[in-house]
Design a protein around this motif. Structure first.
Motif, mmCIF file in Angstrom:
data_model
loop_
_atom_site.group_PDB
_atom_site.id
_atom_site.type_symbol
_atom_site.label_atom_id
_atom_site.label_comp_id
_atom_site.label_asym_id
_atom_site.label_seq_id
_atom_site.Cartn_x
_atom_site.Cartn_y
_atom_site.Cartn_z
ATOM 1 N N ARG A 1 6.103 -11.962 -24.957
ATOM 2 C CA ARG A 1 6.836 -12.128 -23.509
ATOM 3 C C ARG A 1 5.660 -13.067 -22.264
ATOM 4 N NH1 ARG A 1 10.093 -6.804 -25.090
ATOM 5 N NH2 ARG A 1 11.870 -7.349 -25.475
ATOM 6 N N SER A 2 4.279 -13.129 -22.697
ATOM 7 C CA SER A 2 3.429 -13.294 -22.022
ATOM 8 C C SER A 2 3.560 -14.510 -22.174
ATOM 9 C CB SER A 2 1.978 -11.879 -21.405
ATOM 10 O OG SER A 2 0.939 -12.279 -22.495
ATOM 11 N N GLU A 3 3.382 -15.332 -23.390
ATOM 12 C CA GLU A 3 2.865 -16.433 -23.900
ATOM 13 C C GLU A 3 4.380 -17.167 -23.951
ATOM 14 O OE1 GLU A 3 0.237 -17.132 -26.738
ATOM 15 O OE2 GLU A 3 -1.393 -15.966 -26.289
ATOM 16 N N PHE A 4 5.192 -16.883 -23.726
ATOM 17 C CA PHE A 4 6.248 -17.558 -23.840
ATOM 18 C C PHE A 4 7.514 -17.119 -22.864
ATOM 19 C CE2 PHE A 4 4.141 -18.028 -27.853
ATOM 20 C CZ PHE A 4 3.902 -19.167 -28.206
ATOM 21 N N PRO A 5 7.308 -17.118 -21.937
ATOM 22 C CA PRO A 5 8.278 -16.527 -20.759
ATOM 23 C C PRO A 5 9.334 -16.868 -20.150
ATOM 24 C CG PRO A 5 6.396 -17.706 -18.965
ATOM 25 C CD PRO A 5 5.833 -17.736 -20.939
ATOM 26 N N GLN A 6 9.678 -18.240 -21.134
ATOM 27 C CA GLN A 6 10.561 -19.373 -21.177
ATOM 28 C C GLN A 6 11.724 -18.857 -22.290
ATOM 29 O OE1 GLN A 6 7.782 -19.481 -22.645
ATOM 30 N NE2 GLN A 6 7.577 -21.744 -23.116
ATOM 31 N N VAL A 7 11.037 -17.867 -23.030
ATOM 32 C CA VAL A 7 11.847 -17.564 -24.235
ATOM 33 C C VAL A 7 12.573 -15.531 -23.955
ATOM 34 C CG1 VAL A 7 11.593 -16.829 -26.999
ATOM 35 C CG2 VAL A 7 10.697 -18.996 -25.775
ATOM 36 N N ASN A 8 13.492 -15.553 -24.332
ATOM 37 C CA ASN A 8 14.129 -14.318 -24.322
ATOM 38 C C ASN A 8 14.122 -13.732 -25.914
ATOM 39 O OD1 ASN A 8 15.585 -12.410 -23.451
ATOM 40 N ND2 ASN A 8 17.250 -12.905 -24.990
ATOM 41 N N GLU B 1 2.170 -3.824 -27.512
ATOM 42 C CA GLU B 1 1.041 -5.204 -27.420
ATOM 43 C C GLU B 1 1.550 -6.092 -28.159
ATOM 44 O OE1 GLU B 1 -1.465 -2.618 -29.549
ATOM 45 O OE2 GLU B 1 -2.188 -4.517 -30.564
ATOM 46 N N LEU B 2 2.115 -5.993 -29.338
ATOM 47 C CA LEU B 2 2.271 -7.445 -29.763
ATOM 48 C C LEU B 2 3.407 -7.966 -29.299
ATOM 49 C CD1 LEU B 2 1.987 -6.803 -33.712
ATOM 50 C CD2 LEU B 2 0.606 -8.680 -32.201
ATOM 51 N N MET B 3 4.854 -7.034 -28.398
ATOM 52 C CA MET B 3 5.707 -7.561 -28.082
ATOM 53 C C MET B 3 5.159 -8.458 -26.549
ATOM 54 S SD MET B 3 8.672 -4.613 -28.057
ATOM 55 C CE MET B 3 9.450 -3.745 -29.434
ATOM 56 N N GLU B 4 4.555 -7.724 -25.711
ATOM 57 C CA GLU B 4 3.499 -7.750 -24.936
ATOM 58 C C GLU B 4 3.344 -8.949 -25.263
ATOM 59 O OE1 GLU B 4 1.697 -5.028 -22.633
ATOM 60 O OE2 GLU B 4 3.148 -3.799 -23.038
ATOM 61 N N ARG B 5 2.428 -9.915 -25.643
ATOM 62 C CA ARG B 5 1.783 -10.327 -26.074
ATOM 63 C C ARG B 5 2.769 -11.660 -26.222
ATOM 64 N NH1 ARG B 5 -2.486 -12.701 -30.631
ATOM 65 N NH2 ARG B 5 -2.183 -14.698 -30.591
ATOM 66 N N VAL C 1 1.439 -7.929 -39.720
ATOM 67 C CA VAL C 1 2.616 -8.662 -38.910
ATOM 68 C C VAL C 1 1.832 -8.899 -37.348
ATOM 69 C CG1 VAL C 1 3.893 -7.379 -36.933
ATOM 70 C CG2 VAL C 1 3.862 -6.353 -39.173
ATOM 71 N N PRO C 2 0.134 -8.496 -37.521
ATOM 72 C CA PRO C 2 -0.293 -9.672 -36.178
ATOM 73 C C PRO C 2 -0.405 -11.220 -36.638
ATOM 74 C CG PRO C 2 -0.999 -7.912 -36.405
ATOM 75 C CD PRO C 2 -0.099 -7.555 -37.813
ATOM 76 N N ARG C 3 -0.642 -10.938 -37.881
ATOM 77 C CA ARG C 3 -1.202 -12.876 -38.848
ATOM 78 C C ARG C 3 0.037 -13.714 -38.658
ATOM 79 N NH1 ARG C 3 -4.634 -11.646 -43.396
ATOM 80 N NH2 ARG C 3 -6.168 -11.243 -41.983
ATOM 81 N N ALA C 4 1.694 -12.479 -39.277
ATOM 82 C CA ALA C 4 3.036 -12.951 -39.312
ATOM 83 C C ALA C 4 3.483 -13.722 -37.719
ATOM 84 C CB ALA C 4 3.285 -12.192 -39.644
ATOM 85 N N ILE C 5 2.593 -12.795 -36.638
ATOM 86 C CA ILE C 5 3.468 -13.571 -35.194
ATOM 87 C C ILE C 5 2.472 -14.441 -34.895
ATOM 88 C CG2 ILE C 5 3.562 -12.425 -33.327
ATOM 89 C CD1 ILE C 5 5.005 -10.235 -33.658
ATOM 90 N N GLU C 6 1.426 -14.721 -35.429
ATOM 91 C CA GLU C 6 0.383 -15.507 -35.312
ATOM 92 C C GLU C 6 0.592 -17.143 -35.623
ATOM 93 O OE1 GLU C 6 -2.629 -17.010 -33.530
ATOM 94 O OE2 GLU C 6 -2.554 -14.371 -33.579
ATOM 95 N N ILE C 7 1.460 -16.779 -37.158
ATOM 96 C CA ILE C 7 2.106 -17.840 -37.392
ATOM 97 C C ILE C 7 3.301 -18.120 -37.006
ATOM 98 C CG2 ILE C 7 2.773 -19.005 -40.027
ATOM 99 C CD1 ILE C 7 1.272 -17.152 -40.916
ATOM 100 N N PHE C 8 3.905 -16.840 -36.618
ATOM 101 C CA PHE C 8 5.236 -18.097 -35.689
ATOM 102 C C PHE C 8 5.302 -17.810 -34.706
ATOM 103 C CE2 PHE C 8 8.487 -15.619 -32.385
ATOM 104 C CZ PHE C 8 9.504 -16.380 -32.791
ATOM 105 N N MET C 9 4.374 -17.565 -33.300
ATOM 106 C CA MET C 9 3.569 -18.748 -32.161
ATOM 107 C C MET C 9 2.987 -19.989 -32.476
ATOM 108 S SD MET C 9 2.031 -15.027 -29.879
ATOM 109 C CE MET C 9 0.327 -15.061 -31.169
#
Lengths: 315, 315
Positions: B19-26, B13-17, B284-292
């Motif tokens: 990819r959907s929020e950043f379609p321009q990123v691989n 679900e985090l991968m999907e999030r 991990v969700p919180r780390a990815i939040e900061i990363f995003m």
């Protein structure tokens, strides 16, 4: 000299404190069976259960009854009223220990303390704690009165959204939202934590049923710190055996003490707190603190007493 | 297209999030040993331990290193600086889980949870809980930084007096008082709770000694949630075996994992938390939040990144 009878005993240091602060008062620490002292006492400090009609009949000089407890259900209030005896209690004394117990259980579950303790018993180092957080949860508090609001205040400090639930749905302190009893079904699916501190009344007896547990989240934590008759125990047993929710932390039961063959003892996810959530080493000192303030008012012949009970209403 | 390499895997679900929020990123989820991806990656998200000089040499396109951890002690900061690679981390991510763990342990002790759990294992109903309260205690917090101050904030909500202790004695948030390291001896006898969240530095290594435990109250609770080298373990063992204080709750140790024959496992009053106080399902969700948030800034070609590390200072 004013005669005060304590029908229970207290620590030496508290006796000394009373005697040194009130040299004009004669304190006796005995029981309600002590007829000599009972007859002389102008003031009685009691836990309440030992005060019957018979006790009252013997307490000829009694003018003020101070009850070091919150519940007065079994006291002869009519007789107390007829004799115009002042009656006060220690309302609010359970607020701090009970709200600390609720927070202790919630944090213990979220931060894996039962697992940590069990690993230590096995001398086993493992880091697979599976811990989560209280932060960001939603809690539904059934009965946001003095105790429920204090729980709400502490939950909010941890970043928990609080929803209070009472008969009227009227706003209560430290609640981010409010619902009434009729809105339970629609609200239960949104709560991570459901805490009851409801008293036993016609409206709260059997308020929760099996179906309410089906509506809750699978990982919900239910806490009953109010009265055992909030739910028919069989229905809670069914809900827990089906793992409709993850945890039930129970401080109150249909019948106490819980029999040693009761299914709750061994049930996954059930935590049994043997009606000790209000216990505290600070209980007696705090009760005596309230008593001393009232006693000062009494000796000053004032009328501004704390926690005066209306014998008609019973609270 | 911007290439991002995660050197660890995350939930679907985090991968999907991402990819959907950043379609321009691989996004690629692999390891730092994946040479093909390492060469292409403009951005690397890592826990840090897998980034060596050799990894860096292969990461030819690397411009930004996002470290999903708070400690950077072992990273090749000099090389990162020389190549002008942006480096950010997730500073502050431990604040919530660690402060909740500290509160969980304190409340559990005060409200008799270990006793409650043990009674339940024996199916034994008893009300002799011996519970006390956190309310009204005094806590000394060694290291009132981001985590220590958050602990202070929560303690204050429970009516605990907080005293912070750092090198300078300068005011820190949520502290009712402050002392410096030189004032420890005079302050320890006044504290009911002593909590360390100090890092390991030249000044903190061996800061506490046996004599400090002699100075503490007999019913004090000591918590080490910082680093194991705050005290020589032998001295703490001596203090605990003499019951100089009532509890030591330890999350960190001289050597981890703790050997199965270590005296701490069976010691009265010692609670072993196997370095899990910062663990959380929200990590991990919180780390990815900061990363995003940083990634959005990166794609906007901005410069206002969170938690940028100064490679000279190392933090």
């Amino acid at each position: 000299m004013t005669n005060v009878l304590f029908t229970f005993t207290v620590k030496e240091e508290l006796m000394e404190r009373l005697r040194s602060e009130f040299p004009q008062v004669n304190f006796t620490f005995s029981t309600s069976k002590d007829k000599t002292e009972l007859q002389k006492a102008e003031i009685i400090m009691t836990y309440g259960e030992d005060i019957t009609k018979e006790t009252l009949d013997q307490a000829l000089a009694l003018k003020w009854l101070m009850v070091a407890s919150a519940g007065l259900e079994k006291m002869p209030l009519r007789e107390i009223g007829e004799r115009n005896i002042l009656i006060t209690n220690v309302k609010g004394i359970h607020k701090t220990p009970m709200s600390e117990s609720v927070m202790a259980h919630l944090l213990s579950i979220k931060r894996s303390l039962p697992w940590i303790y069990s690993q230590q018993r096995k001398s086993e180092w493992s880091k697979r704690s599976g811990s989560s957080e209280l932060f960001g949860s939603t809690a539904l508090i059934l009965g946001p009165g003095a105790i429920g609001s204090e729980i709400g205040r502490l939950l909010q400090a941890f970043g928990v959204k609080t929803i209070g639930c009472n008969r009227s749905g009227d706003q209560a302190p430290h609640m981010d939202g409010m619902i009434n009893f009729e809105q339970l079904d629609e609200t239960l699916p949104t709560a991570d934590i459901v805490i009851s501190v409801l008293p036993s009344t016609l409206e709260t007896r059997g308020l929760l049923t099996y179906n309410h547990f089906v509506l809750m989240k699978k990982d919900a934590i239910f806490m009953n710190f109010g009265r055992g008759d909030l739910i028919i125990e069989e229905q809670l047993i069914k809900a827990m055996s089906e793992r409709q929710i993850s945890f039930s932390v129970l401080d109150v039961f249909e019948n106490e003490p819980l029999g040693e063959d009761h299914p709750f003892w061994d049930m996954d996810g059930v935590i049994i707190s043997p009606h000790v959530s209000s216990h505290s080493s600070e209980y007696v000192p705090r009760a005596i603190e309230i008593f001393m303030e009232n006693l000062q008012e009494w000796l000053n012949e004032g009328t501004d007493f704390q926690n005066v009970i209306d014998v008609e209403k019973g609270y």
